[in-house]
Design an enzyme around this catalytic site. Structure first.
Site, PDB file in Angstrom:
ATOM      1  N   ASP A   9     -30.603  15.960 -25.396  1.00  0.00           N
ATOM      2  CA  ASP A   9     -31.805  17.055 -25.359  1.00  0.00           C
ATOM      3  C   ASP A   9     -33.254  16.079 -25.069  1.00  0.00           C
ATOM      4  OD1 ASP A   9     -30.339  19.163 -25.939  1.00  0.00           O
ATOM      5  OD2 ASP A   9     -30.628  19.099 -28.291  1.00  0.00           O
ATOM      6  N   TYR A  10     -33.173  14.996 -25.848  1.00  0.00           N
ATOM      7  CA  TYR A  10     -34.226  14.291 -25.644  1.00  0.00           C
ATOM      8  C   TYR A  10     -34.354  13.745 -23.974  1.00  0.00           C
ATOM      9  CZ  TYR A  10     -37.252   9.851 -26.112  1.00  0.00           C
ATOM     10  OH  TYR A  10     -38.016   8.865 -25.738  1.00  0.00           O
ATOM     11  N   ASP A  11     -33.153  13.452 -23.413  1.00  0.00           N
ATOM     12  CA  ASP A  11     -33.448  13.089 -21.895  1.00  0.00           C
ATOM     13  C   ASP A  11     -33.692  14.295 -21.037  1.00  0.00           C
ATOM     14  OD1 ASP A  11     -32.529  10.523 -22.528  1.00  0.00           O
ATOM     15  OD2 ASP A  11     -30.393  10.738 -22.277  1.00  0.00           O
ATOM     16  N   SER A  15     -51.064 -11.104 -14.371  1.00  0.00           N
ATOM     17  CA  SER A  15     -50.216 -10.773 -13.500  1.00  0.00           C
ATOM     18  C   SER A  15     -50.324 -11.193 -12.401  1.00  0.00           C
ATOM     19  CB  SER A  15     -50.310  -9.323 -13.301  1.00  0.00           C
ATOM     20  OG  SER A  15     -51.488  -8.736 -12.906  1.00  0.00           O
ATOM     21  N   LEU A  16     -49.428 -10.860 -11.174  1.00  0.00           N
ATOM     22  CA  LEU A  16     -49.444 -11.744 -10.031  1.00  0.00           C
ATOM     23  C   LEU A  16     -49.641 -10.661  -8.982  1.00  0.00           C
ATOM     24  CD1 LEU A  16     -45.923 -13.394 -10.526  1.00  0.00           C
ATOM     25  CD2 LEU A  16     -47.993 -14.437 -10.312  1.00  0.00           C
ATOM     26  N   GLU A  33     -38.766 -18.946  -6.985  1.00  0.00           N
ATOM     27  CA  GLU A  33     -37.828 -18.594  -8.280  1.00  0.00           C
ATOM     28  C   GLU A  33     -37.747 -17.024  -8.485  1.00  0.00           C
ATOM     29  OE1 GLU A  33     -40.889 -20.359 -10.572  1.00  0.00           O
ATOM     30  OE2 GLU A  33     -40.554 -18.937 -12.244  1.00  0.00           O
ATOM     31  N   LYS A  89     -38.069 -13.250  -9.823  1.00  0.00           N
ATOM     32  CA  LYS A  89     -39.037 -12.506 -10.559  1.00  0.00           C
ATOM     33  C   LYS A  89     -38.163 -11.703 -11.505  1.00  0.00           C
ATOM     34  CE  LYS A  89     -43.155  -9.618 -10.464  1.00  0.00           C
ATOM     35  NZ  LYS A  89     -42.780  -8.622 -11.600  1.00  0.00           N
ATOM     36  N   ASP A  96     -36.933  -9.061 -14.067  1.00  0.00           N
ATOM     37  CA  ASP A  96     -37.565  -7.869 -14.626  1.00  0.00           C
ATOM     38  C   ASP A  96     -37.186  -7.397 -15.863  1.00  0.00           C
ATOM     39  OD1 ASP A  96     -38.829  -5.272 -13.998  1.00  0.00           O
ATOM     40  OD2 ASP A  96     -36.789  -4.331 -13.010  1.00  0.00           O
ATOM     41  N   GLU A 153     -39.926 -14.556 -19.746  1.00  0.00           N
ATOM     42  CA  GLU A 153     -39.747 -13.405 -19.573  1.00  0.00           C
ATOM     43  C   GLU A 153     -38.484 -12.789 -20.435  1.00  0.00           C
ATOM     44  OE1 GLU A 153     -41.715 -11.702 -17.655  1.00  0.00           O
ATOM     45  OE2 GLU A 153     -40.977  -9.685 -16.905  1.00  0.00           O
ATOM     46  N   TYR A 211     -40.987 -19.577 -17.701  1.00  0.00           N
ATOM     47  CA  TYR A 211     -41.508 -20.012 -16.416  1.00  0.00           C
ATOM     48  C   TYR A 211     -43.056 -20.415 -16.214  1.00  0.00           C
ATOM     49  CZ  TYR A 211     -42.609 -15.196 -16.821  1.00  0.00           C
ATOM     50  OH  TYR A 211     -43.040 -13.788 -17.140  1.00  0.00           O
ATOM     51  N   LYS A 264     -45.150 -20.511  -6.047  1.00  0.00           N
ATOM     52  CA  LYS A 264     -46.410 -20.954  -6.905  1.00  0.00           C
ATOM     53  C   LYS A 264     -46.679 -22.401  -6.344  1.00  0.00           C
ATOM     54  CE  LYS A 264     -44.576 -19.073 -11.308  1.00  0.00           C
ATOM     55  NZ  LYS A 264     -43.907 -19.186 -12.462  1.00  0.00           N
ATOM     56  N   LYS A 298     -42.047  -9.189  -3.494  1.00  0.00           N
ATOM     57  CA  LYS A 298     -41.054  -7.874  -3.809  1.00  0.00           C
ATOM     58  C   LYS A 298     -39.867  -7.881  -2.833  1.00  0.00           C
ATOM     59  CE  LYS A 298     -42.760  -6.396  -7.651  1.00  0.00           C
ATOM     60  NZ  LYS A 298     -43.635  -5.377  -7.696  1.00  0.00           N
ATOM     61  N   CYS A 319     -62.508  20.545   5.464  1.00  0.00           N
ATOM     62  CA  CYS A 319     -62.090  20.364   4.093  1.00  0.00           C
ATOM     63  C   CYS A 319     -61.312  21.605   3.360  1.00  0.00           C
ATOM     64  CB  CYS A 319     -63.030  19.917   3.063  1.00  0.00           C
ATOM     65  SG  CYS A 319     -62.603  19.720   1.468  1.00  0.00           S
ATOM     66  N   CYS A 351     -63.651  22.882   0.217  1.00  0.00           N
ATOM     67  CA  CYS A 351     -65.102  23.345   0.271  1.00  0.00           C
ATOM     68  C   CYS A 351     -65.235  24.029   1.660  1.00  0.00           C
ATOM     69  CB  CYS A 351     -65.910  22.461  -0.132  1.00  0.00           C
ATOM     70  SG  CYS A 351     -66.352  21.142   0.967  1.00  0.00           S
ATOM     71  N   CYS A 407     -63.944  14.598   3.806  1.00  0.00           N
ATOM     72  CA  CYS A 407     -64.895  15.800   3.758  1.00  0.00           C
ATOM     73  C   CYS A 407     -66.536  15.372   3.478  1.00  0.00           C
ATOM     74  CB  CYS A 407     -64.405  16.402   2.066  1.00  0.00           C
ATOM     75  SG  CYS A 407     -65.638  17.733   1.722  1.00  0.00           S
ATOM     76  N   CYS A 456     -68.752  19.436  -2.723  1.00  0.00           N
ATOM     77  CA  CYS A 456     -67.327  19.671  -2.938  1.00  0.00           C
ATOM     78  C   CYS A 456     -66.582  19.759  -4.253  1.00  0.00           C
ATOM     79  CB  CYS A 456     -66.559  18.548  -1.670  1.00  0.00           C
ATOM     80  SG  CYS A 456     -64.606  18.894  -1.770  1.00  0.00           S
TER      81      CYS A 456
HETATM   82  S1  IVH Z   1     -45.417 -16.391 -13.344  1.00  0.00           S
HETATM   83  C1  IVH Z   1     -50.509 -16.312 -14.067  1.00  0.00           C
HETATM   84  N1  IVH Z   1     -42.936 -16.331 -12.732  1.00  0.00           N
HETATM   85  O1  IVH Z   1     -44.071 -10.821 -13.389  1.00  0.00           O
HETATM   86  C2  IVH Z   1     -49.041 -15.463 -13.785  1.00  0.00           C
HETATM   87  N2  IVH Z   1     -43.877 -14.112 -13.707  1.00  0.00           N
HETATM   88  O2  IVH Z   1     -45.985  -9.026 -12.026  1.00  0.00           O
HETATM   89  C3  IVH Z   1     -47.880 -16.174 -14.389  1.00  0.00           C
HETATM   90  N3  IVH Z   1     -42.500 -12.352 -14.132  1.00  0.00           N
HETATM   91  O3  IVH Z   1     -46.621 -10.802 -15.745  1.00  0.00           O
HETATM   92  C4  IVH Z   1     -46.581 -15.305 -14.238  1.00  0.00           C
HETATM   93  N4  IVH Z   1     -40.765 -13.280 -13.591  1.00  0.00           N
HETATM   94  O4  IVH Z   1     -44.265 -10.833 -16.538  1.00  0.00           O
HETATM   95  C5  IVH Z   1     -44.176 -15.467 -13.311  1.00  0.00           C
HETATM   96  N5  IVH Z   1     -40.625 -16.313 -12.429  1.00  0.00           N
HETATM   97  C6  IVH Z   1     -41.806 -15.723 -12.929  1.00  0.00           C
HETATM   98  C7  IVH Z   1     -41.568 -14.313 -13.351  1.00  0.00           C
HETATM   99  C8  IVH Z   1     -42.841 -13.741 -13.817  1.00  0.00           C
HETATM  100  C9  IVH Z   1     -41.246 -12.470 -14.037  1.00  0.00           C
HETATM  101  C10 IVH Z   1     -43.480 -11.428 -14.312  1.00  0.00           C
HETATM  102  C11 IVH Z   1     -44.539 -11.841 -15.479  1.00  0.00           C
HETATM  103  C12 IVH Z   1     -45.832 -11.490 -14.922  1.00  0.00           C
HETATM  104  C13 IVH Z   1     -45.348 -10.223 -13.856  1.00  0.00           C
HETATM  105  C14 IVH Z   1     -46.280 -10.204 -12.846  1.00  0.00           C
END
Ligand code: IVH
Length: 710
Positions: free
Chosen positions: A47-49, A94-95, A128, A130, A132, A186, A238, A302, A326, A431, A434, A449, A455
């Site tokens: 049900d939750y799903d 983040s990246l 290296e 990434k 998930d 991670e 990492y 990096k 990606k 538009c 409007c 527009c 608008c």
């Molecule tokens: S380096 C200053 N290396 O991806 C940034 N991040 O989309 C340092 N992640 O927030 C991050 N694998 O949670 C780095 N080999 C890897 C990674 C990695 C996964 C994640 C990390 C970051 C996010 C950014």
């Protein structure tokens, strides 16, 4: 209610959908509380799903109705309340993303340019996987694990120390580590452990997880660490945060050092000599993806040399020295039922594909973006053919793809399945909201527009943006409510300033908010209080909230940090309307500000309806200056510096970024306001002018000595 719920999602109209999303959010939040916080599920899993699926289906059909507290965005349960908060000593960032090979070459090019490296100069990178999962920061002091924190909003995370101690491959003690060491990496769950966990959960009637990432997040963010203990989590190191002594001279060296200290590091980390080698390693990792045993969603590159990483530094939320490349998106084919036009806050007419629902990478998709009119007709912005020039028509069989969290896109069309009578799509020139002319300026891919604030679609979208999270974020006044107020005859909110006069207007009227459907004495009072609370607000948030074209969150921060007060910003923008002025030059000289963004802000401050609306808003607010950065120990804080001639130890961009981070203002021209001129070889008229004005002048070495970087 049951009547609605039994209604097919496709048959819901907008207001029914809105009501049902509200109910689903409430019901799912209750179920989450019961499951996660009280550990007493009150809803069968199926049900939750089903509720979650229905919520996702409605959101896919009405993306504009997606709530700020949408259950789709919640991983695990509402646990945050139970965790204490930890402020990261060094922010967790983040990246930036690369999607195509060309983006990787551009990344390398940008770095070389910033560092002033020639194309043939050696520049090594690490590459290296990434992972998930979810990022975690582990702080060790004197070799002992003292706390573990999630990323949170990057500045403040949740204290999950007890849980992190349950992860087998996170060392509790380190031998020979720097006194202070924050290890970042991670947390993830392997495919085998994920499958076994779901089987166990199913057997005991518990909730199963949609994917290993959700399972890892749900397992780490448990108030009861015993639950975390029973969930097989792993950790890859990492990166690092605060350090009392450097780990190594290179990224690779630092990773090796972390491995020596007992952390699991990724065996596929490799040194690469440039974009070609990076892409080759990316392809090799992609080919191994299915057999790795854990989820990855790309490859991270990096800069290897840590001194260079230090010089490159950070933009507002991402490092300049790293990027995530990606993996290609997931695809599916379905029928395009209709093309609809949505009008955004800047007036852009965006074509949206209404699709026969289809599952793409585990998510049901029934809307996708079609970008703009050229895209539909099979051309790019330069008029060159895309998809071999195939256009997209209503009724077509189309390919849909999504990459990560990005909005799904229509990628391709199957002409062999096109109906005989299908006619090319005609993009509207009025538009749809409007009826104002929708015009496309030369060089702009988007038709807009021209109705501006008249608008309703633009006005509503602007208001929604104004109250959104990074902007005014007023409790109880979300997208849904501002839209309702916009259409309200008695207490209308037509522009941001109206929000702040709501209480006064309410008091002056008979038709009070508290007597309305869905409102009571308490909720109306709370709303007025929440609005009052936001009258004091820093410059950057006000600027961002205005929703000017090309002025997003990081641009707003840049501008606010530069001008620091609303009045300084306003005065400068008014002066900058003259393209010959020093103010225009100063604006364009801010690192990260280009001509397009500069023109957009200047235009908003020019006389006209938009400016008048901004003035009405500002009159209601107490705009706070930006806090001065802690540059108390900086010898150049508050000084205006001009660089001229050739710099030999750094590029112009780098010199500027560094000076600004020390609290100096960098200007492109010498005037009486200039405090320091840094003149390299070949300096010409600026050096002469500075001499005439008696301005302190030094060479590059003198400057480096002054800022303590010699
Ligand atoms: S380096 C200053 N290396 O991806 C940034 N991040 O989309 C340092 N992640 O927030 C991050 N694998 O949670 C780095 N080999 C890897 C990674 C990695 C996964 C994640 C990390 C970051 C996010 C950014």
């Amino acid at each position: 209610m049951s009547e609605l719920r039994s209604k097919d999602v496709g048959a819901l109209d907008m207001s029914e959908a809105r009501m049902e999303l509200a109910r689903l959010a409430e019901e799912l939040a209750g179920a989450n509380r019961a499951y996660h916080t009280q550990d007493a599920p009150d809803l069968a899993d199926a049900d939750y799903d089903a509720l979650k699926r229905r919520n996702a289906d409605i959101e896919a059909r009405f993306p504009e109705l997606k709530r700020d507290d949408s259950p789709s965005d919640q991983v695990g349960g509402p646990l945050a309340e139970g965790f204490s908060k930890i402020t990261h000593e060094v922010r967790m960032l983040s990246l930036g993303n690369a999607f195509e090979d060309g983006d990787v070459a551009e990344f390398d090019g940008r770095i070389r340019k910033y560092l002033g490296l020639r194309e043939d100069a050696a520049l090594q990178y690490t590459a290296e996987p990434k992972i998930d999962g979810l990022s975690l920061s582990l702080r060790y002091e004197g070799g002992n694990l003292v706390y573990a924190a999630t990323r949170g909003d990057g500045a403040v995370g949740e204290n999950v120390t007890a849980n992190a101690r349950m992860i087998d491959n996170i060392p509790q003690k380190l031998d020979g580590a720097p006194d202070v060491l924050e290890v970042r990496g991670e947390v993830y769950m392997s495919h085998t452990d994920f499958a076994a966990l779901n089987t166990r959960q199913e057997a005991r009637g518990g909730k199963t997880f949609a994917n290993p990432r959700n399972a890892a997040a749900g397992s780490l963010r448990q108030l009861d660490a015993e639950i975390t203990k029973s969930r097989p989590l792993e950790f890859f190191a990492y990166a690092w945060g605060a350090l009392s002594a450097p780990l190594a001279e290179t990224q690779m060296g630092a990773i090796e050092r972390l491995a020596e200290l007992g952390f699991q590091t990724n065996p596929l980390t490799q040194l690469c000599d440039g974009p070609d080698a990076l892409i080759a390693h990316y392809q090799s990792i992609d080919a191994q993806r299915a057999t790795l045993g854990y989820d990855i969603d790309g490859v991270v590159y990096k800069v290897n040399d840590l001194t260079l990483q230090g010089r490159l530094g950070f933009r507002s939320t991402t490092p300049r020295w790293a990027i995530a490349h990606k993996f290609a998106a997931e695809l599916a084919w379905t029928r395009l039922e209709a093309i609809e036009i949505q009008v955004g806050r800047t007036g852009a007419l965006s074509p949206v594909a209404r699709l026969q629902p289809v599952t793409v990478g585990g998510v049901v998709v029934s809307n996708a973006t079609l970008h703009n009119e050229d895209y539909i007709s099979g051309r790019d912005a330069k008029g060159n053919p895309i998809r071999d020039g195939k256009d997209i028509r209503e009724g077509d069989w189309v390919q849909v793809y999504r990459a990560g969290d990005v909005i799904p896109k229509v990628a391709d069309v199957d002409l062999s399945k096109r109906a005989n009578g299908a006619t090319p799509y005609v993009f509207p020139t009025l538009c749809p909201e409007c009826q104002s002319d929708a015009v496309r300026e030369e060089g702009d891919a988007v038709r807009r527009c021209s109705g501006g604030l008249i608008c309703p679609a633009q006005a509503v979208e602007k208001l929604k943006h104004f109250v959104s999270r990074g902007a005014f974020d007023i409790e109880g006044l979300g997208a849904k409510q501002v839209e309702a107020f916009y259409h309200d005859d008695q207490l209308p909110i037509k522009e941001p300033a109206d929000i702040f006069s709501l209480k006064e207007r309410d008091a002056a009227q008979l038709a009070k908010l508290k007597n309305r459907d869905g409102w009571g004495d308490k909720s109306a009072g709370n709303l007025f209080d929440a609005i009052d609370e936001k009258r004091k607000i820093p410059v950057n948030r006000v600027l961002f909230a205005l929703g000017l074209r090309h002025v997003g969150e990081s641009a707003s921060n840049l501008l606010a940090n530069h001008y620091t007060s609303w009045s300084a910003l306003e005065t400068s923008m008014i002066e900058a309307a003259d393209p010959e002025s020093a103010a225009w030059e100063e604006l364009n000289g801010i690192d990260g500000v280009g001509k397009v963004m500069a023109s957009s802000v200047v235009m908003a401050f020019a006389q006209g309806a938009e400016r008048a609306s901004i003035d009405r808003l500002i009159a209601q607010l107490d705009v706070l200056d930006m806090p001065r950065r802690d540059t108390s120990s900086s010898p150049v804080a508050g000084k205006t510096v001009v660089f001229t001639g050739t710099l030999e130890k750094m590029t112009r961009a780098e010199a500027k970024a560094r000076a600004e981070s020390l609290g100096a203002k960098v200007s492109g021209s010498v005037s009486a306001k200039t405090d320091i001129l840094v003149a390299g070889p070949g300096a010409g008229s600026k050096a002469k002018k500075a001499a005439d004005l008696g301005i302190e002048t030094m060479d590059e070495n003198g400057w480096l000595a002054l800022i303590g970087a010699a």
